[in-house]
Design an enzyme around this catalytic site. Structure first.
Site, PDB file in Angstrom:
ATOM      1  CB  CYS A  93      -0.961  -0.029   1.181  1.00 43.02           C
ATOM      2  SG  CYS A  93      -2.422   0.990   0.894  1.00 43.02           S
ATOM      3  NE  ARG A 127      -8.742   5.696   3.433  1.00 41.32           N
ATOM      4  CZ  ARG A 127      -7.480   6.044   3.216  1.00 41.32           C
ATOM      5  NH1 ARG A 127      -7.206   7.291   2.869  1.00 41.32           N
ATOM      6  NH2 ARG A 127      -6.496   5.162   3.331  1.00 41.32           N
ATOM      7  CG  HIS A 193      -3.281  -3.142   4.279  1.00 40.43           C
ATOM      8  ND1 HIS A 193      -2.044  -2.735   4.738  1.00 40.43           N
ATOM      9  CD2 HIS A 193      -3.775  -2.106   3.565  1.00 40.43           C
ATOM     10  CE1 HIS A 193      -1.810  -1.492   4.326  1.00 40.43           C
ATOM     11  NE2 HIS A 193      -2.833  -1.092   3.625  1.00 40.43           N
TER      12      HIS A 193
END
Ligand code: GLN
Length: 245
Positions: A93, A127, A193
């Site tokens: 990320c 997001r 993640h």
């Protein structure tokens, strides 16, 4: 002779449990009776490319990325030397975004990247958050990559940069192209993640195998009993697919 794992700036780049990736590599080495040493590179210290067999760069908030960007750029010669010597780099990320030329965040701030990979990242208006399922072709086989993502950045890969995989559920690099992550040789970037590696043992062993090869340790690695990891990966894949519906 120990295998040397180097997490870069883990005190700042380890959002969403990315430090777990270090633990997974360490433990999967120990389960194979491989001596392993984890040597975090703190902000302000210089990377010694001769003392690394795997380099990990975790994710971070926009402000953390801006904090480390200049110091990371000063590590580019050492990073290039390590990469040229066959050291794997796994960037997640925010760390993935800093592999590229620059990251423009939602405030319009431009954070310079390392330029190690030809990619650019620009934050979008919202997001991209959720579980993600990716299909990865690697070493002649198809693998599943699962986890979750939470990023404003939209990453565009240069013409000669291959994605790590194809998004089956979730957003990936930009929620449009169907591409997730990047792979250039032994340099892997991904938005996934989780942390990434516990539920993706195949990827952990891919990176660990490269690190062992770099260190002159025997490869291929002995297989481990990954039944528990596979159950977790299956559950994560179902979550990602259910979210898509
Ligand atoms: N700050 C970056 C973004 O929002 C990276 C976030 C992260 O590392 N999870 O896109």
């Amino acid at each position: 002779m120990s295998l040397r794992i180097v997490p870069v700036y883990p005190e700042l780049l380890s959002i969403y449990a990315d430090r777990g990736n270090v633990r997974v590599l360490e433990q999967r080495a120990r389960w194979r009776d491989i001596n392993v040493a984890v040597s975090p590179l703190p902000l302000g210290a210089d990377l010694d490319p001769a003392e690394a067999d795997a380099i990990l760069i975790g994710g971070g908030q926009d402000r953390d990325q801006a904090l480390v960007a200049e110091a990371l750029r000063q590590q580019v010669p050492a990073l290039r030397s390590a990469i040229a010597d066959g050291v794997p780099v796994l960037a997640v990320c925010g760390g993935y975004q800093l592999l590229g030329h620059a990251y423009r965040d939602q405030s319009g701030r431009m954070t310079p990247g390392t330029g190690l990979v030809d990619l650019e990242t620009v934050a979008g208006p919202d997001r991209l958050i959720g579980n993600v399922l990716v299909e990865v072709e690697v070493e002649g086989r198809v693998e599943r990559l699962v986890g979750f993502e939470n990023h404003a950045g939209r990453t565009t890969l240069g013409p000669d940069v291959a994605p790590l995989g194809r998004v089956l559920a979730g957003a990936g690099n930009d929620a449009v192209s169907g591409a997730e992550g990047c792979r250039v040789g032994r340099v892997i970037g991904t938005y996934v993640h989780g942390p990434l590696l516990p539920k993706n043992p195949w990827l952990a062993d891919l990176v660990l195998g490269w690190a062992c090869e770099h260190r002159g340790l025997p490869v291929p690695l002995q297989p481990l009993d990954d039944r528990l990891e596979q159950v977790a990966a299956e559950a994560a894949a179902r979550l990602a697919l259910d979210e898509r519906r």
